[in-house]
Design an enzyme around this catalytic site. Structure first.
Site, PDB file in Angstrom:
ATOM      1  N   ASN A  44       1.182  -1.233   0.129  1.00  0.00           N
ATOM      2  CA  ASN A  44       0.087   0.039  -0.149  1.00  0.00           C
ATOM      3  C   ASN A  44       0.795   1.381   0.091  1.00  0.00           C
ATOM      4  O   ASN A  44       2.149   1.273   0.506  1.00  0.00           O
ATOM      5  CB  ASN A  44      -0.866  -0.231   1.051  1.00  0.00           C
ATOM      6  CG  ASN A  44      -0.521  -0.120   2.473  1.00  0.00           C
ATOM      7  OD1 ASN A  44       0.511  -0.825   2.690  1.00  0.00           O
ATOM      8  ND2 ASN A  44      -0.977   0.467   3.512  1.00  0.00           N
ATOM      9  N   GLU A  46       0.552   5.466   0.669  1.00  0.00           N
ATOM     10  CA  GLU A  46      -0.467   6.289   1.336  1.00  0.00           C
ATOM     11  C   GLU A  46       0.002   7.770   0.945  1.00  0.00           C
ATOM     12  O   GLU A  46       0.904   8.010   0.237  1.00  0.00           O
ATOM     13  CB  GLU A  46      -0.583   6.197   2.788  1.00  0.00           C
ATOM     14  CG  GLU A  46      -1.134   4.937   2.955  1.00  0.00           C
ATOM     15  CD  GLU A  46      -1.473   4.716   4.714  1.00  0.00           C
ATOM     16  OE1 GLU A  46      -0.812   5.610   5.427  1.00  0.00           O
ATOM     17  OE2 GLU A  46      -2.177   3.816   4.835  1.00  0.00           O
ATOM     18  N   CYS A  55      -4.154   0.690  -2.422  1.00  0.00           N
ATOM     19  CA  CYS A  55      -4.054  -0.810  -1.624  1.00  0.00           C
ATOM     20  C   CYS A  55      -3.205  -1.581  -2.207  1.00  0.00           C
ATOM     21  O   CYS A  55      -2.617  -1.563  -3.411  1.00  0.00           O
ATOM     22  CB  CYS A  55      -5.331  -1.521  -1.592  1.00  0.00           C
ATOM     23  SG  CYS A  55      -6.793  -0.625  -0.580  1.00  0.00           S
ATOM     24  N   GLU A  57      -3.071  -4.718  -2.989  1.00  0.00           N
ATOM     25  CA  GLU A  57      -3.719  -5.502  -4.130  1.00  0.00           C
ATOM     26  C   GLU A  57      -3.712  -4.808  -5.229  1.00  0.00           C
ATOM     27  O   GLU A  57      -3.319  -5.196  -6.399  1.00  0.00           O
ATOM     28  CB  GLU A  57      -5.205  -6.044  -3.820  1.00  0.00           C
ATOM     29  CG  GLU A  57      -5.190  -6.734  -2.267  1.00  0.00           C
ATOM     30  CD  GLU A  57      -5.402  -5.773  -1.103  1.00  0.00           C
ATOM     31  OE1 GLU A  57      -4.897  -4.905  -0.922  1.00  0.00           O
ATOM     32  OE2 GLU A  57      -6.357  -6.127  -0.323  1.00  0.00           O
ATOM     33  N   CYS A  92     -10.840  -3.482  -3.854  1.00  0.00           N
ATOM     34  CA  CYS A  92      -9.886  -4.523  -4.369  1.00  0.00           C
ATOM     35  C   CYS A  92     -10.654  -5.792  -4.989  1.00  0.00           C
ATOM     36  O   CYS A  92     -10.098  -6.448  -5.909  1.00  0.00           O
ATOM     37  CB  CYS A  92      -8.841  -4.762  -3.354  1.00  0.00           C
ATOM     38  SG  CYS A  92      -7.833  -3.268  -3.088  1.00  0.00           S
TER      39      CYS A  92
END
Ligand code: THU
Length: 133
Positions: A44, A46, A55, A57, A92
């Site tokens: 991930n 941010e 994310c 994924e 996701c």
């Protein structure tokens, strides 16, 4: 499955070490496996504008797409060292559904037990790519 779920979780765990999560402090790694046996990982990422977080994924899947993988997700493993059990978020799940109707979602609980779910279980009545006419 072409790779051991335990192995996929271990790659996801390695990827989580690269997470950029200074705001939530919730590190996540993902490892996506394709039908040809190839794997791609992501973490991930941010941002100070909190809503822009991406994310693990989706980062793993984006890397695969950039390598030409436009279909055929066999499985995706998700791991967070900061959680007892880390399931993929709704967005996701829809991303996984885009690239396979039969993907397995692999997670590991706090005891080390590996669990597998199908994308159809985790995203019932999903809109799949072939639905677009
Ligand atoms: N996150 C993931 O990367 N994957 C998940 O399955 C759950 C949530 C990230 C997004 C955000 O950076 C942090 O975890 C807290 O929600």
């Amino acid at each position: 499955m072409r790779k051991d779920p335990c192995y996929l979780i271990s790659l996801a765990s390695e990827a989580a070490k690269k997470a950029y999560a200074p705001y939530s402090k919730f590190r996540v790694g993902a490892c996506v496996l394709y039908g040809d046996g190839s794997v791609y990982t992501g973490c991930n990422v941010e941002n100070t504008s909190y809503g822009l977080a991406v994310c693990a994924e989706r980062n793993a899947i984006s890397t695969a797409v950039a390598d030409g993988k436009h279909s055929g997700i066999e499985a995706i493993a998700i791991f967070s060292p900061d959680s007892e059990l880390c399931f993929p978020c709704g967005a996701c799940r829809q991303w996984v559904a885009e690239f396979s109707e039969n993907a397995k979602i692999i997670v590991q609980d706090k005891t080390g037990q590996i669990m597998e779910f199908s994308i159809k279980e985790l995203l019932p009545n999903a809109k799949f790519m072939h639905d677009v006419r």
